[in-house]
Design an enzyme around this catalytic site. Structure first.
Site, mmCIF file in Angstrom:
data_model
loop_
_atom_site.group_PDB
_atom_site.id
_atom_site.type_symbol
_atom_site.label_atom_id
_atom_site.label_comp_id
_atom_site.label_asym_id
_atom_site.label_seq_id
_atom_site.Cartn_x
_atom_site.Cartn_y
_atom_site.Cartn_z
ATOM 1 N N GLU A 1 0.799 -1.224 0.000
ATOM 2 C CA GLU A 1 0.000 0.000 0.000
ATOM 3 C C GLU A 1 0.835 1.280 0.000
ATOM 4 O OE1 GLU A 1 -3.047 0.056 2.981
ATOM 5 O OE2 GLU A 1 -3.994 -1.759 2.236
ATOM 6 N N GLU B 1 -5.277 -8.521 1.073
ATOM 7 C CA GLU B 1 -5.914 -8.167 2.350
ATOM 8 C C GLU B 1 -7.399 -7.958 2.122
ATOM 9 O OE1 GLU B 1 -4.379 -4.819 4.578
ATOM 10 O OE2 GLU B 1 -2.315 -5.455 4.236
HETATM 11 C C1 FCB Z 1 -4.434 -1.796 5.503
HETATM 12 C C2 FCB Z 1 -3.055 -2.126 6.028
HETATM 13 C C3 FCB Z 1 -3.044 -3.156 7.120
HETATM 14 C C4 FCB Z 1 -4.209 -3.001 8.076
HETATM 15 C C5 FCB Z 1 -5.502 -2.879 7.309
HETATM 16 C C6 FCB Z 1 -6.724 -2.755 8.201
HETATM 17 O O1 FCB Z 1 -4.431 -0.510 4.976
HETATM 18 O O2 FCB Z 1 -2.235 -2.581 4.979
HETATM 19 O O3 FCB Z 1 -1.805 -3.085 7.771
HETATM 20 O O4 FCB Z 1 -3.987 -1.960 8.914
HETATM 21 O O5 FCB Z 1 -5.460 -1.791 6.451
#
Ligand code: FCB
Length: 475
Positions: free
Chosen positions: A175, A380
């Site tokens: 990210e 994620e």
């Molecule tokens: C993302 C991050 C991760 C976590 C999630 C909820 O932006 O990559 O580390 O904090 O959000």
């Protein structure tokens, strides 16, 4: 196991054979052991010690103590039936201070972790950088300093030389949008700088680090190892199809998505983003050769998705409150004048993020069309809720189960419709340090009692284990 070597015939109703079932974490959020075995402070150690930056003054000093409890945690992963585990390497553990030789003791930790994973049949998927920049590099300008990209590539080589014989899938960055725009734009993430030009400069240098790091990994890794990048792309939706709302969506699509996808996959920055930001910078931090470096081929793209981004035209003279899910008074978006951010409809998670699984489908099918043939990974996806622990100690989290069910159904639908999604990594394995929210937000499918460090799988962990076992969602 590598991600594109997997067969991908779609079974009727289910996920493809060979679909990778994983869970994800990040070093600073779970490891603890912040000053052990030669690790030096990262920007998050400094930021979390700065009054008012992290809720309750929480820090990652101890976190989920995974540094000491990794064996127990890998055993939990094995119980769940995980095929892969996405974790990050701590740069200041492996190369304290950000420069100089590798720290053997730091590498030893990941060596032990990787061996433990492999002994349980779990494929390690390593991210080199999940925001824990060595503080010394920030002191010299951090990501606004071009030099940081070169230091990153050296660190990538040190990690790959030691661990590359056993880790087949490597991700350069997690990210970079958050790191550049929340870290240097709105200042709600470390290092807490608040300058839109710094944010755009950091953005470019992060991408340069991705390109240089990719080259360093290719040199150090055995043939067949895979290199990836994880982006939090936005599912951007205009509120209406009126031209002003469509233009707001174009602008934010540029600043969230094409500002990454165009340089990484096409070797150019989008002309409209350069025009939209021209009053801030002439982008002279982009040097000859950078875009060729940044657009080196990679083997897959990781997508992190939580909630969609709804935008409309705003009255610049009377701006509406920004509701884009990012905390802080300042906007993280450089050049978002005239854009109004609204929440999507539907229920909200404990982060206040609207639950909308269609956004994940929209993103995956867009990438199917825009980047034909490129393997995709959901690196994620998950949700924070106020979990209920009953008197027997069991943790019931039906909302998280519903969230996961809806989003996995969206992934399955995207796969059925031809999106080359190779796997899904649930965020997160463990409750952890949720950045500026400290320990107040729990994303884990395994509950962590931070006082005793006791782990308790939540109902969602059992639910996910069943999905993994059957390769499909319960009906
Ligand atoms: C993302 C991050 C991760 C976590 C999630 C909820 O932006 O990559 O580390 O904090 O959000």
């Amino acid at each position: 196991m590598t991600v594109d070597a997997l067969p991908s015939p779609v079974r009727a109703g289910g996920f493809p054979a060979g679909f990778v079932w994983g869970a994800a974490t990040a070093a600073y959020q779970i490891e603890g052991a912040a000053a052990l075995d030669g690790r030096t402070p990262s920007v998050w150690d400094t930021f979390s010690r700065t009054a008012g930056k992290v809720r309750n003054g929480d820090t990652g000093d101890i976190a989920a103590d995974h540094y000491h409890r990794y064996r127990e945690d890998v055993a939990l992963m094995a119980q769940l039936g995980l095929g892969a585990y996405r974790f990050s390497l701590a740069w200041p553990r492996i190369r304290p201070g950000g420069r100089g030789p590798a720290n053997r003791a730091g590498l030893d930790f990941y060596d032990r972790l990787v061996d433990e994973l492999l002994a349980h049949g779990i494929a390690p998927v390593a991210t080199l950088y999940h925001w824990d920049l060595p503080q010394e590099l920030e002191d010299d300008g951090g990501w606004t300093n071009r030099d940081t990209a070169y230091r990153f590539a050296e660190y990538a080589a040190l990690a790959a030389e030691r661990l590359g014989d056993r880790i087949a899938t490597w991700t350069t960055l997690n990210e970079p949008w958050c790191n550049a725009f929340l870290g240097y734009g709105s200042g709600v993430h470390a290092p807490g700088r608040t300058d839109p030009v710094a944010a755009l400069t950091a953005h470019h240098h992060l991408l340069l680090a991705h390109g240089l790091g990719t080259a360093a990994l290719r040199d150090a890794l055995p043939a067949g190892a895979e290199v990836s990048l994880t982006l939090n792309l936005a599912a951007v939706r205009p509120l209406t199809t009126g031209p002003a709302d469509l233009d707001a969506a174009r602008r934010i699509d540029g600043l969230a998505n094409r500002i990454f996808l165009d340089p990484v996959f096409h070797g150019r920055y989008p002309a409209d983003v350069l025009a939209d930001t021209a009053h801030l910078t002439d982008w002279s931090f982009v040097r000859a050769g950078d875009l060729a470096e940044i657009s080196r081929p990679i083997d897959s793209l990781g997508i992190n998705y939580y909630t969609p981004t709804v935008v409309a035209a705003d009255d610049p003279a009377d701006p509406a409150p920004r509701q884009d899910g990012h905390a802080g008074e300042l906007s993280p978006w450089p050049a978002d004048e005239g854009v109004r951010f609204l929440p999507a409809e539907g229920s909200r998670t404990a982060m206040g993020w609207p639950v909308d699984a269609d956004g994940l489908y929209e993103l995956l099918t867009r990438l199917r069309d825009d980047l034909p043939g490129l393997p995709l990974l959901v690196t994620e996806n998950g949700a924070a809720y106020e979990d209920y622990t009953d008197p027997s100690g069991a943790v019931h989290d039906p909302e998280r189960v519903a969230y996961l069910h809806g989003h996995l159904a969206a992934v399955r639908r995207a796969v059925t419709d031809g999106a080359p999604v190779r796997g899904y990594f649930l965020w997160s394995l463990l409750d952890n340090f949720e950045w500026a929210y400290g320990y107040s937000k729990r994303f884990g499918i395994v509950h962590v009692d931070f006082a005793s460090q006791r782990r308790t799988p939540k109902d969602s962990a059992r639910w996910y284990a069943e999905v993994i076992r059957t390769g499909d969602l319960p009906h």
